[in-house]
Design a protein around this motif. Structure first.
Motif, PDB file in Angstrom:
ATOM      1  N   THR A 111       0.839  -1.197   0.000  1.00  0.00           N
ATOM      2  CA  THR A 111       0.000   0.000   0.000  1.00  0.00           C
ATOM      3  C   THR A 111       0.875   1.248   0.000  1.00  0.00           C
ATOM      4  OG1 THR A 111      -1.757  -1.175   1.181  1.00  0.00           O
ATOM      5  CG2 THR A 111      -1.813   1.238   1.245  1.00  0.00           C
ATOM      6  N   MET A 112       1.880   1.264   0.875  1.00  0.00           N
ATOM      7  CA  MET A 112       2.748   2.445   0.983  1.00  0.00           C
ATOM      8  C   MET A 112       3.564   2.680  -0.281  1.00  0.00           C
ATOM      9  SD  MET A 112       2.186   3.997   3.832  1.00  0.00           S
ATOM     10  CE  MET A 112       0.497   3.606   3.441  1.00  0.00           C
ATOM     11  N   SER A 113       3.949   1.613  -0.963  1.00  0.00           N
ATOM     12  CA  SER A 113       4.758   1.790  -2.173  1.00  0.00           C
ATOM     13  C   SER A 113       3.956   2.421  -3.307  1.00  0.00           C
ATOM     14  CB  SER A 113       5.369   0.459  -2.614  1.00  0.00           C
ATOM     15  OG  SER A 113       4.371  -0.425  -3.072  1.00  0.00           O
ATOM     16  N   ALA A 114       2.630   2.352  -3.248  1.00  0.00           N
ATOM     17  CA  ALA A 114       1.787   2.948  -4.292  1.00  0.00           C
ATOM     18  C   ALA A 114       1.450   4.413  -4.012  1.00  0.00           C
ATOM     19  CB  ALA A 114       0.493   2.149  -4.443  1.00  0.00           C
ATOM     20  N   VAL A 115       1.683   4.885  -2.806  1.00  0.00           N
ATOM     21  CA  VAL A 115       1.304   6.267  -2.450  1.00  0.00           C
ATOM     22  C   VAL A 115       2.011   7.302  -3.335  1.00  0.00           C
ATOM     23  CG1 VAL A 115       1.371   8.018  -0.614  1.00  0.00           C
ATOM     24  CG2 VAL A 115       0.571   5.697  -0.108  1.00  0.00           C
ATOM     25  N   PRO A 116       3.317   7.215  -3.588  1.00  0.00           N
ATOM     26  CA  PRO A 116       3.938   8.220  -4.465  1.00  0.00           C
ATOM     27  C   PRO A 116       3.297   8.288  -5.859  1.00  0.00           C
ATOM     28  CG  PRO A 116       5.626   7.004  -3.294  1.00  0.00           C
ATOM     29  CD  PRO A 116       4.323   6.296  -3.026  1.00  0.00           C
ATOM     30  N   ARG A 117       2.894   7.147  -6.390  1.00  0.00           N
ATOM     31  CA  ARG A 117       2.215   7.139  -7.691  1.00  0.00           C
ATOM     32  C   ARG A 117       0.878   7.873  -7.597  1.00  0.00           C
ATOM     33  NH1 ARG A 117      -1.342   3.402  -9.073  1.00  0.00           N
ATOM     34  NH2 ARG A 117      -0.458   1.887  -7.638  1.00  0.00           N
ATOM     35  N   HIS A 118       0.138   7.649  -6.514  1.00  0.00           N
ATOM     36  CA  HIS A 118      -1.140   8.352  -6.329  1.00  0.00           C
ATOM     37  C   HIS A 118      -0.925   9.859  -6.196  1.00  0.00           C
ATOM     38  CE1 HIS A 118      -3.293   4.663  -6.202  1.00  0.00           C
ATOM     39  NE2 HIS A 118      -2.861   4.289  -5.015  1.00  0.00           N
ATOM     40  N   ILE A 119       0.132  10.245  -5.496  1.00  0.00           N
ATOM     41  CA  ILE A 119       0.444  11.674  -5.352  1.00  0.00           C
ATOM     42  C   ILE A 119       0.761  12.274  -6.719  1.00  0.00           C
ATOM     43  CG2 ILE A 119       2.130  13.313  -4.438  1.00  0.00           C
ATOM     44  CD1 ILE A 119       2.305  11.452  -1.946  1.00  0.00           C
ATOM     45  N   GLN A 120       1.604  11.592  -7.483  1.00  0.00           N
ATOM     46  CA  GLN A 120       1.982  12.094  -8.807  1.00  0.00           C
ATOM     47  C   GLN A 120       0.760  12.231  -9.710  1.00  0.00           C
ATOM     48  OE1 GLN A 120       4.973  13.234  -9.866  1.00  0.00           O
ATOM     49  NE2 GLN A 120       3.913  13.820 -11.730  1.00  0.00           N
ATOM     50  N   THR A 121      -0.122  11.245  -9.682  1.00  0.00           N
ATOM     51  CA  THR A 121      -1.308  11.278 -10.533  1.00  0.00           C
ATOM     52  C   THR A 121      -2.258  12.391 -10.110  1.00  0.00           C
ATOM     53  OG1 THR A 121      -1.144   8.907 -10.967  1.00  0.00           O
ATOM     54  CG2 THR A 121      -3.293   9.927 -11.324  1.00  0.00           C
ATOM     55  N   ALA A 122      -2.557  12.457  -8.814  1.00  0.00           N
ATOM     56  CA  ALA A 122      -3.549  13.428  -8.322  1.00  0.00           C
ATOM     57  C   ALA A 122      -3.066  14.866  -8.484  1.00  0.00           C
ATOM     58  CB  ALA A 122      -3.881  13.141  -6.862  1.00  0.00           C
ATOM     59  N   PHE A 123      -1.836  15.119  -8.098  1.00  0.00           N
ATOM     60  CA  PHE A 123      -1.324  16.486  -8.181  1.00  0.00           C
ATOM     61  C   PHE A 123      -0.875  16.816  -9.606  1.00  0.00           C
ATOM     62  CE2 PHE A 123      -1.448  15.954  -3.679  1.00  0.00           C
ATOM     63  CZ  PHE A 123      -1.670  17.230  -3.171  1.00  0.00           C
ATOM     64  N   GLY A 124      -0.315  15.817 -10.304  1.00  0.00           N
ATOM     65  CA  GLY A 124       0.139  16.047 -11.667  1.00  0.00           C
ATOM     66  C   GLY A 124      -0.992  16.385 -12.623  1.00  0.00           C
ATOM     67  N   SER A 125      -2.174  15.827 -12.370  1.00  0.00           N
ATOM     68  CA  SER A 125      -3.309  16.133 -13.254  1.00  0.00           C
ATOM     69  C   SER A 125      -3.863  17.520 -13.009  1.00  0.00           C
ATOM     70  CB  SER A 125      -4.412  15.097 -13.076  1.00  0.00           C
ATOM     71  OG  SER A 125      -5.008  15.206 -11.790  1.00  0.00           O
ATOM     72  N   ARG A 126      -3.526  18.111 -11.868  1.00  0.00           N
ATOM     73  CA  ARG A 126      -4.044  19.431 -11.529  1.00  0.00           C
ATOM     74  C   ARG A 126      -3.005  20.532 -11.745  1.00  0.00           C
ATOM     75  NH1 ARG A 126      -6.585  15.718  -8.431  1.00  0.00           N
ATOM     76  NH2 ARG A 126      -8.774  16.091  -7.943  1.00  0.00           N
ATOM     77  N   PHE A 127      -1.756  20.212 -11.486  1.00  0.00           N
ATOM     78  CA  PHE A 127      -0.680  21.209 -11.558  1.00  0.00           C
ATOM     79  C   PHE A 127       0.397  20.703 -12.507  1.00  0.00           C
ATOM     80  CE2 PHE A 127      -2.467  21.324  -7.241  1.00  0.00           C
ATOM     81  CZ  PHE A 127      -2.948  22.622  -7.228  1.00  0.00           C
ATOM     82  N   TYR A 128       0.270  20.994 -13.752  1.00  0.00           N
ATOM     83  CA  TYR A 128       1.232  20.523 -14.752  1.00  0.00           C
ATOM     84  C   TYR A 128       1.844  21.675 -15.480  1.00  0.00           C
ATOM     85  CZ  TYR A 128      -3.066  20.938 -17.450  1.00  0.00           C
ATOM     86  OH  TYR A 128      -4.228  21.391 -17.998  1.00  0.00           O
TER      87      TYR A 128
END
Length: 128
Positions: A111-128
């Motif tokens: 679960t913890m190893s997937a958190v950085p990917r979720h951060i990149q996706t969520a923030f990357g889709s909003r702030f690019y």
């Protein structure tokens, strides 16, 4: 986030809302992973003892959003005592995570190893 902002305050409020939304998305996606990974723990075959299901019902999350700071947390509720072992839940969950109990370990680390990917996706889709 789009549009025209007529004041610094309006822009700041819109940015804070985007950060809160992205943070909430990370928490939600991480909770989905945690539930899936805990369910995988119970998928192990064999054994002759009665499972309590406590781990399955233990994933929890919190979210505080809005304003200058947005934050969230996912966790396992460790407020139980396993009977008859008398061991605290944190100890039992550590055994389970490391594969020391009947079950598929690694549910927390996966679960913890997937958190950085979720951060990149969520923030990357909003702030690019």
């Amino acid at each position: 986030m789009g549009g025209t902002f007529t004041s610094w305050g309006a822009l700041e409020q819109a940015l804070q809302q985007e950060v809160a939304d992205a943070t909430r998305e990370v928490i939600d996606n991480s909770m989905e992973d945690l539930h899936r990974n805990v369910d995988r723990f119970y998928g192990a075959t064999g054994g002759r003892y009665m499972r309590t299901g406590t781990l399955r019902s233990s994933p929890e999350c919190s979210f505080m959003g809005g304003g200058a700071v947005s934050s969230g947390e996912i966790r396992l509720n460790t407020g139980y005592t396993y009977v008859p072992s008398g061991r605290d839940t944190k100890t039992i969950y550590n055994f389970a995570e490391s594969g020391g109990l009947l079950g598929n370990g690694g549910f927390w680390s996966d679960t913890m190893s997937a958190v950085p990917r979720h951060i990149q996706t969520a923030f990357g889709s909003r702030f690019y």
